[in-house]
Design a protein around this motif. Structure first.
Motif, PDB file in Angstrom:
ATOM      1  N   ASN A 171       3.794  -9.724 -22.916  1.00 21.55           N
ATOM      2  CA  ASN A 171       2.503 -10.199 -23.437  1.00 21.55           C
ATOM      3  C   ASN A 171       1.477 -10.498 -22.352  1.00 21.55           C
ATOM      4  O   ASN A 171       0.817 -11.535 -22.369  1.00 21.55           O
ATOM      5  N   ILE A 172       1.394  -9.598 -21.350  1.00 25.27           N
ATOM      6  CA  ILE A 172       0.407  -9.788 -20.287  1.00 25.27           C
ATOM      7  C   ILE A 172      -0.731  -8.788 -20.487  1.00 25.27           C
ATOM      8  O   ILE A 172      -0.490  -7.582 -20.637  1.00 25.27           O
ATOM      9  N   ASP A 173      -1.943  -9.289 -20.509  1.00 24.07           N
ATOM     10  CA  ASP A 173      -3.116  -8.418 -20.664  1.00 24.07           C
ATOM     11  C   ASP A 173      -3.496  -7.849 -19.303  1.00 24.07           C
ATOM     12  O   ASP A 173      -3.948  -8.579 -18.415  1.00 24.07           O
ATOM     13  N   ILE A 174      -3.288  -6.530 -19.118  1.00 19.43           N
ATOM     14  CA  ILE A 174      -3.605  -5.936 -17.816  1.00 19.43           C
ATOM     15  C   ILE A 174      -4.850  -5.050 -17.893  1.00 19.43           C
ATOM     16  O   ILE A 174      -5.075  -4.197 -17.044  1.00 19.43           O
ATOM     17  N   SER A 175      -5.681  -5.302 -18.919  1.00 21.44           N
ATOM     18  CA  SER A 175      -6.866  -4.455 -19.083  1.00 21.44           C
ATOM     19  C   SER A 175      -7.857  -4.617 -17.937  1.00 21.44           C
ATOM     20  O   SER A 175      -8.689  -3.744 -17.700  1.00 21.44           O
ATOM     21  N   SER A 176      -7.747  -5.736 -17.175  1.00 18.75           N
ATOM     22  CA  SER A 176      -8.681  -5.935 -16.059  1.00 18.75           C
ATOM     23  C   SER A 176      -8.235  -5.194 -14.795  1.00 18.75           C
ATOM     24  O   SER A 176      -8.965  -5.097 -13.824  1.00 18.75           O
ATOM     25  N   LEU A 177      -7.000  -4.681 -14.808  1.00 12.97           N
ATOM     26  CA  LEU A 177      -6.471  -4.000 -13.616  1.00 12.97           C
ATOM     27  C   LEU A 177      -6.607  -2.488 -13.726  1.00 12.97           C
ATOM     28  O   LEU A 177      -6.599  -1.941 -14.824  1.00 12.97           O
ATOM     29  N   ARG A 178      -6.718  -1.828 -12.581  1.00 13.85           N
ATOM     30  CA  ARG A 178      -6.655  -0.368 -12.567  1.00 13.85           C
ATOM     31  C   ARG A 178      -5.203   0.035 -12.318  1.00 13.85           C
ATOM     32  O   ARG A 178      -4.438  -0.717 -11.727  1.00 13.85           O
ATOM     33  N   ILE A 179      -4.860   1.211 -12.747  1.00 13.39           N
ATOM     34  CA  ILE A 179      -3.509   1.717 -12.486  1.00 13.39           C
ATOM     35  C   ILE A 179      -3.612   3.106 -11.873  1.00 13.39           C
ATOM     36  O   ILE A 179      -4.405   3.940 -12.311  1.00 13.39           O
ATOM     37  N   ARG A 180      -2.809   3.343 -10.818  1.00 15.52           N
ATOM     38  CA  ARG A 180      -2.692   4.697 -10.264  1.00 15.52           C
ATOM     39  C   ARG A 180      -1.232   5.124 -10.387  1.00 15.52           C
ATOM     40  O   ARG A 180      -0.349   4.424  -9.902  1.00 15.52           O
ATOM     41  N   HIS A 181      -1.016   6.223 -11.046  1.00 15.84           N
ATOM     42  CA  HIS A 181       0.354   6.661 -11.280  1.00 15.84           C
ATOM     43  C   HIS A 181       1.040   7.157 -10.003  1.00 15.84           C
ATOM     44  O   HIS A 181       0.444   7.855  -9.186  1.00 15.84           O
ATOM     45  N   ALA A 182       2.305   6.757  -9.841  1.00 25.21           N
ATOM     46  CA  ALA A 182       3.162   7.310  -8.788  1.00 25.21           C
ATOM     47  C   ALA A 182       4.541   7.448  -9.398  1.00 25.21           C
ATOM     48  O   ALA A 182       5.056   6.510 -10.022  1.00 25.21           O
ATOM     49  N   ALA A 183       5.170   8.612  -9.224  1.00 23.65           N
ATOM     50  CA  ALA A 183       6.376   8.944  -9.983  1.00 23.65           C
ATOM     51  C   ALA A 183       7.629   8.222  -9.506  1.00 23.65           C
ATOM     52  O   ALA A 183       8.489   7.859 -10.300  1.00 23.65           O
ATOM     53  N   THR A 184       7.753   7.995  -8.186  1.00 27.06           N
ATOM     54  CA  THR A 184       9.026   7.465  -7.667  1.00 27.06           C
ATOM     55  C   THR A 184       8.826   6.167  -6.881  1.00 27.06           C
ATOM     56  O   THR A 184       7.710   5.684  -6.713  1.00 27.06           O
ATOM     57  N   VAL A 185       9.969   5.647  -6.404  1.00 26.92           N
ATOM     58  CA  VAL A 185       9.972   4.420  -5.590  1.00 26.92           C
ATOM     59  C   VAL A 185      10.841   4.687  -4.361  1.00 26.92           C
ATOM     60  O   VAL A 185      11.905   5.301  -4.485  1.00 26.92           O
ATOM     61  N   ILE A 186      10.404   4.237  -3.194  1.00 24.33           N
ATOM     62  CA  ILE A 186      11.261   4.376  -2.014  1.00 24.33           C
ATOM     63  C   ILE A 186      12.156   3.139  -1.942  1.00 24.33           C
ATOM     64  O   ILE A 186      11.692   2.007  -2.058  1.00 24.33           O
ATOM     65  N   GLU A 187      13.458   3.402  -1.812  1.00 19.06           N
ATOM     66  CA  GLU A 187      14.420   2.299  -1.824  1.00 19.06           C
ATOM     67  C   GLU A 187      14.657   1.783  -0.401  1.00 19.06           C
ATOM     68  O   GLU A 187      14.493   2.511   0.570  1.00 19.06           O
ATOM     69  N   ILE A 188      15.090   0.518  -0.330  1.00 15.08           N
ATOM     70  CA  ILE A 188      15.393  -0.119   0.961  1.00 15.08           C
ATOM     71  C   ILE A 188      16.437   0.686   1.737  1.00 15.08           C
ATOM     72  O   ILE A 188      16.375   0.799   2.961  1.00 15.08           O
ATOM     73  N   CYS A 189      17.386   1.264   1.014  1.00 17.10           N
ATOM     74  CA  CYS A 189      18.495   1.962   1.675  1.00 17.10           C
ATOM     75  C   CYS A 189      18.098   3.348   2.189  1.00 17.10           C
ATOM     76  O   CYS A 189      18.833   3.978   2.942  1.00 17.10           O
ATOM     77  N   GLU A 190      16.920   3.840   1.783  1.00 22.16           N
ATOM     78  CA  GLU A 190      16.510   5.171   2.239  1.00 22.16           C
ATOM     79  C   GLU A 190      15.921   5.118   3.647  1.00 22.16           C
ATOM     80  O   GLU A 190      15.396   4.088   4.077  1.00 22.16           O
ATOM     81  N   ALA A 191      15.997   6.226   4.366  1.00 15.04           N
ATOM     82  CA  ALA A 191      15.416   6.292   5.711  1.00 15.04           C
ATOM     83  C   ALA A 191      13.904   6.064   5.601  1.00 15.04           C
ATOM     84  O   ALA A 191      13.243   6.660   4.743  1.00 15.04           O
ATOM     85  N   PRO A 192      13.353   5.191   6.447  1.00 15.92           N
ATOM     86  CA  PRO A 192      11.925   4.887   6.387  1.00 15.92           C
ATOM     87  C   PRO A 192      11.033   6.131   6.449  1.00 15.92           C
ATOM     88  O   PRO A 192       9.994   6.191   5.798  1.00 15.92           O
ATOM     89  N   THR A 193      11.470   7.140   7.209  1.00 14.36           N
ATOM     90  CA  THR A 193      10.646   8.346   7.356  1.00 14.36           C
ATOM     91  C   THR A 193      10.556   9.158   6.062  1.00 14.36           C
ATOM     92  O   THR A 193       9.714  10.047   5.944  1.00 14.36           O
ATOM     93  N   GLU A 194      11.389   8.837   5.078  1.00 13.54           N
ATOM     94  CA  GLU A 194      11.315   9.528   3.790  1.00 13.54           C
ATOM     95  C   GLU A 194       9.937   9.366   3.136  1.00 13.54           C
ATOM     96  O   GLU A 194       9.527  10.185   2.329  1.00 13.54           O
ATOM     97  N   ILE A 195       9.234   8.294   3.527  1.00 14.68           N
ATOM     98  CA  ILE A 195       7.916   8.062   2.928  1.00 14.68           C
ATOM     99  C   ILE A 195       6.938   9.191   3.250  1.00 14.68           C
ATOM    100  O   ILE A 195       5.984   9.440   2.509  1.00 14.68           O
ATOM    101  N   ILE A 196       7.168   9.887   4.369  1.00 17.93           N
ATOM    102  CA  ILE A 196       6.297  11.028   4.693  1.00 17.93           C
ATOM    103  C   ILE A 196       7.047  12.347   4.516  1.00 17.93           C
ATOM    104  O   ILE A 196       6.569  13.414   4.881  1.00 17.93           O
ATOM    105  N   LYS A 197       8.243  12.256   3.957  1.00 18.81           N
ATOM    106  CA  LYS A 197       9.024  13.486   3.719  1.00 18.81           C
ATOM    107  C   LYS A 197       9.295  13.627   2.219  1.00 18.81           C
ATOM    108  O   LYS A 197       8.375  13.790   1.436  1.00 18.81           O
TER     109      LYS A 197
END
Lengths: 333, 333
Positions: free
Chosen positions: A49-75
């Motif tokens: 029950n949170i009204d988020i109409s004041s926020l913008r949203i930009r879609h992103a399909a995935t999430v980078i996990e803590i256990c993944e190699a940091p360089t995966e963010i650019i790969k």
């Protein structure tokens, strides 16, 4: 202004991120864009029950996990919420970025997506820690394990500009973490850095021994990222250790329980002071636009604090100041 | 047994040293030799009505000061109480040495007068620190700023033998201070040390992050002397910070004062636990005979504790164990 917030970073995402963002939108004069799986964000808001109409949203399909190699963010994970948010920042679709996700990925993204201030060798993680008096900024707290004196010099300049611009410290006392007060103490790194800092346009206060950090003698403490990370984590660990011990004291024995009633309020205030997430998040200093790393365990309040910090950072002009001084120092050399 | 005690080391010499030595002579089955200006020792004892007839005295004309270069102990100040005491130890005129004087001079004297165990590359300062559970030994805590993996390996062996022989820990959990749990974390020093420790005949428990040290997860924590010194001093500084804060809580406000009456006893016990001088002194590990560095601010009780520690160290056979294992490891390589 538009502050970009990674909706899928941290242990309590996306719910606590959404809550913190809604509060920030209500209290601060800025737009907020949540980045992440649009459907999941909307569903989570609806269910709670949170009204988020004041926020913008930009879609992103995935999430980078803590256990993944940091360089995966650019790969392989260049479509993750952190990467998409940072790309927006780089493309001038926003003014600052906040994430409670993987620290390593944030450093890589800050360096290669947002990019560094001209001339900056390495970005540094820069948490602000509590003391018995005024808080201090510790950098680098873990982004770089192998460091050269020039890096520490730049961090000194950046830390000083931050503490002045955002924390309102008139003439920040910048000190070098070392194992003794004398100029000749430490390893080659500290001895060379000391020489450089003496000639840097900052208020350099010499070496600081670790035992004096909790007194608040320094406003900025520079160290290589290995040492800084040790200091940060021991600071954190000692805080937890003490909290546990205090709790133990309060819970055992009848006499203590009676005494505890009187002291409980003070204990709580003390515990809060030891909790450095109260200061918001840790800025990643050296990027061309404000990037804030919120603590992984952030709740709505901590996210709000981190967003407010990004807001103040953006307004302060501290990055322009860092750019100017680092440019000057480079020209002199 | 004869324990040699530097009568002129520390802020409270010689009075508190004399008091501690007299108590130790009464309680432990050993002779004690005070080293220092004979006339001054006798005069101090007389003025304070202390009977020192049970103690031996060895005259030494001078004292090495904290501000002097540590190497002076083998140069211009070779007649100082610390040098004379260590020479006695080297000449088999005693079994262990205790001093609260200059740490740097003690390291130089331990290395060049007492001399190292065969094959030992560097001696390390090894304080035992309190935690929320069992104490741990931290080494090197500051004797060596630039270190190689082989040094840390030897310190791991020595720390393990000490914790087993003197502190009674059956199978000490030896850990490497690092910025992450994974084997690949840290600088080259830690990565190489990790590999060595896996093949060392000790109970190696992997990396330990600084935040976990106060929980007592490690029995022995090895680190280069720069990092170790940072950790030791922050540990100390946080302890003082917390004590001050607690005192502040107890002293302000009427309600707190009422509560304080009930909790005062527990606070005192807690403060005592944070004070690592309660464990005696810091052994200097790697010397061919026991050398104990007492805290500079030691009082009679702390000197007694340090002498008792030297006594237990001598009885334990830990140095023979260190010699044996270091010899084995050297042969294998």
């Amino acid at each position: 202004m538009n502050i970009i917030v990674d909706a899928f970073g941290g242990d309590n995402a996306p719910l606590e991120v959404i809550k913190g963002a809604v509060r920030a939108k209500g209290e601060l004069d800025t737009d907020i864009t949540l980045v992440g799986d649009e459907e999941k964000i909307k569903k989570c808001a609806e269910e709670n029950n949170i009204d988020i109409s004041s926020l913008r949203i930009r879609h992103a399909a995935t999430v980078i996990e803590i256990c993944e190699a940091p360089t995966e963010i650019i790969k392989g994970k260049s479509d993750c919420s952190m990467a998409v948010g940072m790309k927006m920042l780089a493309d001038d679709e926003g003014d600052a970025f906040v994430s409670a996700g993987s620290t390593g990925a944030l450093v890589v993204g800050g360096t290669f997506i947002v990019k560094r201030i001209k001339g900056v060798k390495r970005a540094a993680l820069a948490p602000v820690l509590p003391t018995s008096t005024t808080p201090f900024m510790l950098l680098d707290a873990g982004a770089n394990t192998d460091c050269r004196p020039e890096m520490l010099q730049q961090w000194a300049i950046m830390g000083s500009a931050y503490m002045k611009g955002i924390m309102g410290v008139e003439k920040p006392n910048v000190m070098l973490a070392n194992i003794g007060a004398e100029e000749t103490k430490g390893r080659d790194l500290e001895i060379e850095t000391y020489k450089l800092l003496k000639e840097t346009p900052i208020n350099f206060g010499g070496n600081v021994e670790a035992r004096d950090l909790p007194t608040g003698v320094a406003d900025v403490c520079v160290a290589d990222g290995y040492t800084g990370n040790m200091l940060l984590k021991l600071y954190e660990g000692m805080g937890k250790f003490i909290s546990r011990e205090l709790k133990g004291m309060l819970m055992t024995g009848l006499t203590s329980k009676i005494g505890a009633l009187f002291l409980l309020k003070k204990f709580k205030a003390f515990k809060k002071r030891l909790d450095y997430s109260e200061y918001g998040g840790s800025p990643l200093l050296g990027t061309s636009k404000p990037v804030i790393k919120a603590h992984g365990s952030s709740d709505a309040k901590a996210f709000y604090n981190a967003i407010r910090q990004a807001y103040q950072f953006t307004l302060s002009g501290a990055i322009e100041e860092m750019t100017r001084v680092i440019g000057e120092v480079k020209t002199v050399k």
